[in-house]
Design a protein around this motif. Structure first.
Motif, mmCIF file in Angstrom:
data_model
loop_
_atom_site.group_PDB
_atom_site.id
_atom_site.type_symbol
_atom_site.label_atom_id
_atom_site.label_comp_id
_atom_site.label_asym_id
_atom_site.label_seq_id
_atom_site.Cartn_x
_atom_site.Cartn_y
_atom_site.Cartn_z
ATOM 1 N N PHE A 130 0.864 -1.180 0.000
ATOM 2 C CA PHE A 130 0.000 0.000 0.000
ATOM 3 C C PHE A 130 0.897 1.225 0.000
ATOM 4 O O PHE A 130 1.749 1.394 0.873
ATOM 5 C CB PHE A 130 -0.907 -0.004 1.229
ATOM 6 C CG PHE A 130 -1.746 1.230 1.365
ATOM 7 C CD1 PHE A 130 -2.659 1.578 0.385
ATOM 8 C CD2 PHE A 130 -1.621 2.047 2.492
ATOM 9 C CE1 PHE A 130 -3.437 2.719 0.517
ATOM 10 C CE2 PHE A 130 -2.391 3.185 2.618
ATOM 11 C CZ PHE A 130 -3.301 3.527 1.630
ATOM 12 N N LEU A 131 0.737 2.077 -0.999
ATOM 13 C CA LEU A 131 1.635 3.206 -1.193
ATOM 14 C C LEU A 131 1.142 4.440 -0.449
ATOM 15 O O LEU A 131 -0.065 4.634 -0.278
ATOM 16 C CB LEU A 131 1.769 3.512 -2.688
ATOM 17 C CG LEU A 131 2.263 2.338 -3.546
ATOM 18 C CD1 LEU A 131 2.200 2.687 -5.021
ATOM 19 C CD2 LEU A 131 3.673 1.930 -3.141
ATOM 20 N N PRO A 132 2.046 5.299 -0.027
ATOM 21 C CA PRO A 132 1.633 6.481 0.741
ATOM 22 C C PRO A 132 0.877 7.475 -0.132
ATOM 23 O O PRO A 132 0.939 7.436 -1.368
ATOM 24 C CB PRO A 132 2.967 7.059 1.220
ATOM 25 C CG PRO A 132 3.976 6.567 0.238
ATOM 26 C CD PRO A 132 3.503 5.215 -0.187
ATOM 27 N N TYR B 61 -1.835 1.054 -4.900
ATOM 28 C CA TYR B 61 -1.192 -0.207 -4.539
ATOM 29 C C TYR B 61 -0.205 -0.625 -5.619
ATOM 30 O O TYR B 61 -0.419 -0.402 -6.812
ATOM 31 C CB TYR B 61 -2.228 -1.321 -4.364
ATOM 32 C CG TYR B 61 -3.224 -1.077 -3.258
ATOM 33 C CD1 TYR B 61 -2.971 -1.512 -1.962
ATOM 34 C CD2 TYR B 61 -4.420 -0.414 -3.515
ATOM 35 C CE1 TYR B 61 -3.888 -1.306 -0.943
ATOM 36 C CE2 TYR B 61 -5.350 -0.198 -2.508
ATOM 37 C CZ TYR B 61 -5.078 -0.643 -1.223
ATOM 38 O OH TYR B 61 -5.988 -0.427 -0.211
ATOM 39 N N ASP B 62 0.864 -1.253 -5.168
ATOM 40 C CA ASP B 62 1.862 -1.853 -6.060
ATOM 41 C C ASP B 62 1.905 -3.336 -5.725
ATOM 42 O O ASP B 62 2.210 -3.710 -4.583
ATOM 43 C CB ASP B 62 3.227 -1.193 -5.834
ATOM 44 C CG ASP B 62 4.260 -1.609 -6.880
ATOM 45 O OD1 ASP B 62 4.368 -2.816 -7.150
ATOM 46 O OD2 ASP B 62 4.968 -0.735 -7.380
ATOM 47 N N VAL B 63 1.592 -4.186 -6.695
ATOM 48 C CA VAL B 63 1.516 -5.618 -6.409
ATOM 49 C C VAL B 63 2.235 -6.405 -7.505
ATOM 50 O O VAL B 63 2.147 -6.079 -8.688
ATOM 51 C CB VAL B 63 0.046 -6.092 -6.277
ATOM 52 C CG1 VAL B 63 -0.736 -5.818 -7.537
ATOM 53 C CG2 VAL B 63 -0.039 -7.564 -5.919
ATOM 54 N N THR B 64 2.995 -7.383 -7.076
ATOM 55 C CA THR B 64 3.626 -8.336 -7.991
ATOM 56 C C THR B 64 3.044 -9.706 -7.696
ATOM 57 O O THR B 64 2.960 -10.114 -6.530
ATOM 58 C CB THR B 64 5.152 -8.375 -7.788
ATOM 59 O OG1 THR B 64 5.694 -7.090 -8.084
ATOM 60 C CG2 THR B 64 5.800 -9.414 -8.687
ATOM 61 N N SER B 65 2.619 -10.406 -8.735
ATOM 62 C CA SER B 65 2.107 -11.764 -8.529
ATOM 63 C C SER B 65 2.354 -12.577 -9.789
ATOM 64 O O SER B 65 2.601 -12.024 -10.859
ATOM 65 C CB SER B 65 0.606 -11.748 -8.209
ATOM 66 O OG SER B 65 -0.161 -11.578 -9.388
#
Length: 703
Positions: A225-227, A232-236
């Motif tokens: 969760f970005l300020p 949001y930054d997500v890697t999957s």
């Protein structure tokens, strides 16, 4: 024995790859030629970049999931006090946190049922996530799972399609009021008249069971969760389709550009099941928000086996109107699909991926269909390998052979009489599929001749003479590839589709660029799972630009903020060769055409006279006008734009979006060409069953 170090092995593998790939003779294409895969040096030396190999930020925490032990129960109090006091635990996420930060996942069928990233009011399958413990290591998080106290009031489970339809069955989603959440009827041609006039009716009921696949690598999610208002930054290791990116963004209550989703270069297989990682991407984003730090979750094998995903079970009742020669005049489907505890997007895709080609390889002009989706207390379903196809083939092929048995005909004659004629292609099936090409009769003939059918018959007859159980079976299937993204909207009535707007296509994207030293880079949005996309794309571009595949770098990592992509991006439905590789070809052609115009101005010829081969760009018939590819591709586009012909822009980077032109939205009569292309397979199997033990022995299999 001395073991070479990884550096030696990598160097040797690279040398071998380069040597093999340079065996191309002038004018001979690379595509279709064997060569060592460009992916393999890293994978074979343990330097692959899989989800769990990726580095994480300092301070990244690790998640473990509290899962329901019950198939069906009302969810009571969740007490995480003891877990929060455990060593290394930073946070526990529960359903109470979700309302402020998220919303339920959207589904294609409009019904009053909700699925959140965590169970809210009740649990509906064993393994459903109830809470997430976030700690400094996975081990500490797992230790704390046992300290989370959850109370349940167990409810009767619904465990089969038949029981889901019972009047006194427990209702999984009370707002719906029943376990049937979708009921659609379709009619094509004049099936009622065909059934009334036909001398024979042949009926079959088929139960297709749930099944799933087990890739070597399980699911991996790294989320932050970005300020501020960055999202949001997500890697999957999500495989797509990236139409679900919108589903994830809406569930997180952020605009799509505030959800940056990345996928690693390598994947340890998928078989479709990694589509089911997307709810966990949302869940870990929320866990990161609760913990105030990046969070990593790696699915373990037990989680995968118990709670990942499954293919749908289907109960099909088929009836055929048949004439005396075994010709099928009409077909009626009554299909009931088990989608588990929730209708998880993009379901009911499994139902409708095959909708346009429900008549299979057969010329059947009249069709009746009833599709019902039921909820059961089992794992939600998804895009397990070939989704929707086996459920249709299993029932339809058994019906064709039952026709032969009931009418006393040779099953091969029934096939021949019902196949789409070889001169009828392109053939429009009753429900809308545009079967592009084929000669099904010839395929059958070759299977029988090359497969030794006469010999198999002699074996069968000899075995039966000895009292043994021996049979020969057949199957003929039409397998779609490159899905039309509009097929899922067939689950909606035409008036609802009209309000929502048409949906169609199978958009693929690719970028081919040349850097300031003449190096070629290809970027695709295809998330491969071991198929060799890097090698094939390098071959495609090498053929267009006249360079060597070993000199082309292919980037298969995926980033929604940086890469060209669209709703259909991903790796599913056999779309790579038909859509992605072709789009790479188009992008390479654009690069070549620009280079031809640049070179033509230098050589004093037309662009049509410029040739690309063996790493050089030359004027046809004039070897004195030949320059290295890297020199032409780097000089004017990058170093000396004043040399560019009038009207040409600096740089050398082309991005192409492409969609098959034959994929339209469902029409007002619910006809839909569900895929861009359709392959055909005819299979034959000689099989023996031991009377005493039931042991099955495959004597010969021909496809």
């Amino acid at each position: 024995m001395r073991i070479k170090d990884a550096g030696d092995m990598t160097s040797k593998a690279q040398e071998t790859t380069a040597a093999v790939s340079r065996q191309r003779h002038r004018g001979q294409p690379y595509v279709g030629q064997p060569m060592e895969r460009l992916e393999d040096a890293a994978i074979l030396t343990g330097r692959g970049r899989y989800g769990d190999d990726l580095g994480v930020k300092p301070g990244t925490l690790h998640a473990a999931i509290v899962r329901s032990p019950h198939a069906h129960a009302e969810l009571g109090r969740i007490d995480a006090t003891a877990a929060l006091d455990a060593p290394g635990v930073h946070a526990v996420l529960t359903g109470a946190d979700l309302v402020a930060w998220s919303r339920p996942f959207v589904v294609a069928v409009k019904a009053p049922m909700e699925q959140w990233a965590l169970a809210m009011d009740r649990v509906r399958y064993v393994g459903e996530p109830v809470a997430v413990v976030v700690a400094e290591s996975r081990a500490l998080a797992e230790d704390a799972l046992d300290l989370v106290r959850v109370t349940y009031r167990v409810l009767p489970p619904v465990v089969s399609i038949e029981s889901a339809l019972d009047e006194d069955a427990a209702i999984l989603h009370p707002g719906v009021g029943a376990n049937v959440v979708s009921d659609r009827r379709f009619r094509y041609g004049e099936p009622e008249a065909a059934f009334a006039a036909a001398p024979h009716r042949v009926t079959l009921t088929a139960h297709y069971p749930r099944n799933t696949c087990t890739p070597i690598e399980c699911g991996v999610v790294i989320a932050e969760f970005l300020p501020g208002d960055e999202g949001y930054d997500v890697t999957s290791n999500f495989m797509g389709p990236f139409s679900l990116h919108a589903v994830m963004a809406m569930a997180l209550k952020v605009p799509a550009n505030r959800l940056r989703h990345k996928a690693p270069r390598d994947s340890g297989g998928s078989f479709g099941v990694k589509q089911a990682v997307f709810p966990y991407a949302v869940l870990m984003c929320l866990a990161s928000r609760k913990a105030g730090a990046p969070v990593k979750w790696v699915e373990d094998r037990l989680e995968h086996l118990s709670a990942a995903t499954s293919a749908t079970a289907r109960l099909s009742t088929l009836e055929a109107a048949v004439n005396a020669e075994g010709r099928i005049l009409a077909l009626s489907y009554d299909q009931i699909e088990d989608c588990g505890g929730y209708l998880r997007a993009p379901e009911p895709a499994t139902f409708y991926r095959m909708h346009g080609c429900l008549t299979g390889a057969y010329d059947i002009p009249n069709l009746l269909v009833r599709n019902r989706v039921v909820m059961t207390n089992k794992t939600p379903t998804g895009l397990v390998r070939g989704f929707g196809g086996p459920q249709v083939y299993f029932a339809l092929e058994r019906l064709v052979q039952r026709i032969a048995t009931q009418l006393g005909l040779d099953p091969l004659d029934v096939y021949r009489r019902n196949f789409v004629a070889a001169d009828a292609f392109p053939y429009r099936a009753a429900a809308g599929a545009l079967l592009d090409s084929g000669n099904y009769q010839l395929a059958l003939t070759r299977a029988l001749e090359d497969g030794g059918y006469d010999e198999l018959k002699r074996r069968r007859d000899a075995a039966r003479a000895e009292g043994r159980l021996y049979g020969i079976g057949f199957a003929a299937i039409v397998e779609p590839s490159v899905s039309n993204m509009g097929y899922i909207t067939t689950a909606m009535p035409a008036e609802a589709r009209k309000k929502a707007g048409p949906k169609n296509g199978a958009i693929a994207s690719a970028t081919v660029s040349v850097d300031l030293l003449g190096g070629v880079v290809v970027t695709i949005a295809s998330t491969p799972a071991g198929q060799g996309h890097m090698t094939v794309c390098a071959q495609v571009v090498a053929d267009v630009l006249g360079v060597n595949p070993a000199d082309v770098v292919v980037n298969v990592e995926f980033d929604t903020h940086k890469d060209a992509w669209s709703v259909a991006a991903g790796n599913y439905s056999s779309r790579f060769a038909g859509a992605v590789a072709g789009t790479v070809h188009l992008a390479a052609l654009r690069v070549r055409d620009k280079l031809a115009r640049i070179a033509a101005s230098q050589f004093g010829c037309t662009p049509a006279e410029v040739e690309f081969a063996d790493g050089r760009i030359a004027r046809h018939g004039a070897p004195e006008f030949a320059l290295p590819f890297a020199r032409v591709a780097s000089n004017a586009p990058h170093w000396s734009p004043q040399q560019l012909p009038a009207g040409e822009e600096p740089g050398l980077r082309e991005t192409v979006f492409w969609s098959p032109p034959n994929l339209e939205a469902p029409d007002e009569n619910d006809r839909i060409n569900t895929s861009a292309a359709y392959g055909f397979a005819f299979d034959m199997c000689g099989v023996e069953i031991d009377r005493a033990t039931g042991r099955v022995r495959i004597d010969r299999y021909v496809t």
